[in-house]
Scaffold this active site. Structure first.
Site, PDB file in Angstrom:
ATOM      1  N   GLU A   1     -50.162  58.838  12.199  1.00 13.02           N
ATOM      2  CA  GLU A   1     -50.581  59.910  13.100  1.00 13.02           C
ATOM      3  C   GLU A   1     -51.858  59.520  13.831  1.00 13.02           C
ATOM      4  OE1 GLU A   1     -51.061  63.569  11.066  1.00 13.02           O
ATOM      5  OE2 GLU A   1     -48.982  63.681  10.375  1.00 13.02           O
TER       6      GLU A   1
ATOM      7  N   ASN B   1     -60.793  58.802  14.621  1.00 15.88           N
ATOM      8  CA  ASN B   1     -60.462  57.693  15.514  1.00 15.88           C
ATOM      9  C   ASN B   1     -59.032  57.775  16.033  1.00 15.88           C
ATOM     10  OD1 ASN B   1     -63.002  56.752  15.082  1.00 15.88           O
ATOM     11  ND2 ASN B   1     -62.415  54.847  14.077  1.00 15.88           N
ATOM     12  N   ILE B   2     -58.830  57.268  17.231  1.00 18.36           N
ATOM     13  CA  ILE B   2     -57.512  57.350  17.858  1.00 18.36           C
ATOM     14  C   ILE B   2     -56.448  56.629  17.040  1.00 18.36           C
ATOM     15  CG2 ILE B   2     -57.817  55.287  19.287  1.00 18.36           C
ATOM     16  CD1 ILE B   2     -56.373  56.876  21.547  1.00 18.36           C
ATOM     17  N   LYS B   3     -56.847  55.603  16.273  1.00 15.22           N
ATOM     18  CA  LYS B   3     -55.882  54.878  15.433  1.00 15.22           C
ATOM     19  C   LYS B   3     -55.278  55.779  14.375  1.00 15.22           C
ATOM     20  CE  LYS B   3     -57.998  50.312  15.989  1.00 15.22           C
ATOM     21  NZ  LYS B   3     -58.639  49.167  15.280  1.00 15.22           N
ATOM     22  N   GLY B   4     -56.057  56.730  13.873  1.00 17.17           N
ATOM     23  CA  GLY B   4     -55.540  57.718  12.943  1.00 17.17           C
ATOM     24  C   GLY B   4     -55.207  57.206  11.558  1.00 17.17           C
TER      25      GLY B   4
END
Length: 249
Positions: free
Chosen positions: A134, A127-130
Site C-alpha cells: 500500500e 512515505n510514498i513507498k508505503g
C-alpha cells in the site's frame, strides 16, 4: 478442547494444550541452565515440558525454546480488543471525501520523538513507498504530509503542528526500554493539551509494535495503532475523524 467458547492451545492434536515459548536467562549455557529453564516453565504452568533448543548468548546468557503442555483454557467471550470502527477507504475514496468535506488538504505531521531513531514505522505510513503493498500518505493528493523524521523533541513537534496547522499528529515509537514509548507519549499529549485550547488540538495518533491499543485514554491520545498497521488504515481513520468535524456547507 472446545466447550462452547472455551478453547485450549493446539499443538499436535486438537485441544492437547501444547505451547512453545522462548526466553533468555542470565546464566552460562550448561545443563544447570537447561534445568533452570525447565523449572521456570513448570512455574509458568507448563508440565510436562522439555527444552527443545538452548544457545549461549554471549558469556553469561542463554536463550531457550521450551515446548510443553498447559491446562489453561481461554474464554473467547471475555477477550477484549479494539475493533476498527470506521470504513476502510481506497486512496481515491479518501481523496474524494477530503476534497468534498474539508475543501482543503488534510495536514498530517509525523515524527519519532525523544531519543527514538527508528523511522521504519513512521516512514512505512507516511512515505510514498508505503508498506505491505500500500502507498503511504504522501501518495494521497489531498493529504499534506510533514515528516519530521527521528529524535524530534516534543516542543519541536508541537511547534511544527502549530505552524503547519496540523489536523493530525502521528508519532511512532519503537524503543521501549524502561517504557520509554509510554513516557514519551504521555509527555507529548500533555504538551499538546497545554499548547491548544480545549477541543482545538489536532488528532494525536501513536503507533508501534509494543503499544496496547486499549491505552488511548491512559496515554492521552485519540488512537493507537499496533504492529501490522497499514497506511490505508491510518488514512481511513484520519479521514473519518477529521471530516466528521467539518461537515460540508
Amino acid at each position: 478442547m472446545s466447550q462452547g467458547n472455551l478453547i485450549r492451545p493446539y499443538g499436535d492434536t486438537t485441544g492437547d494444550g501444547m505451547v512453545q515459548v522462548s526466553f533468555t536467562l542470565p546464566m552460562k549455557h550448561s545443563k544447570v541452565a537447561d534445568g533452570a529453564a525447565l523449572q521456570l516453565a513448570n512455574k509458568m504452568g507448563m508440565e510436562p515440558a522439555m527444552v527443545v533448543h538452548s544457545k549461549p548468548m554471549g558469556d553469561d546468557f542463554t536463550f531457550f525454546v521450551v515446548y510443553g503442555q498447559v491446562n489453561h483454557l481461554v474464554d473467547v467471550d471475555k477477550v477484549q480488543v479494539v475493533e476498527r470502527d470506521f470504513p476502510l477507504l481506497t486512496p481515491k475514496e479518501a481523496n474524494a471525501v477530503i476534497k468534498e468535506t474539508l475543501r482543503r488538504p488534510l495536514v498530517v505531521v509525523g515524527a519519532c520523538i525523544g531519543t527514538d531513531a527508528h523511522t521504519v514505522g513512521i516512514d512505512a505510513i507516511l512515505n510514498i513507498k508505503g508498506f505491505a503493498g500500500e502507498k503511504g500518505l504522501e501518495y494521497y493528493k489531498e493529504i499534506e504530509v510533514v515528516n519530521l523524521g527521528a529524535q524530534v523533541s516534543v516542543p519541536s513537534l508541537v511547534e511544527a503542528a502549530v505552524t503547519r496547522r496540523a489536523d493530525a499528529v502521528l508519532v511512532s515509537q519503537v524503543v521501549t526500554q524502561r517504557d520509554a514509548h509510554l513516557l514519551n507519549t504521555r509527555e507529548m499529549s500533555a504538551a499538546f493539551r497545554e499548547a491548544y485550547p480545549a477541543g482545538e488540538r489536532p488528532l494525536l495518533v501513536a503507533g508501534g509494535p509494543r503499544f496496547d491499543e486499549s491505552m488511548t485514554t491512559e496515554l492521552g491520545v485519540d488512537r493507537i495503532f499496533g504492529r501490522g498497521t497499514t497506511p490505508a488504515e491510518v488514512a481511513s481513520y484520519l479521514v473519518h475523524r477529521t471530516t466528521a468535524k467539518e461537515p460540508a456547507a
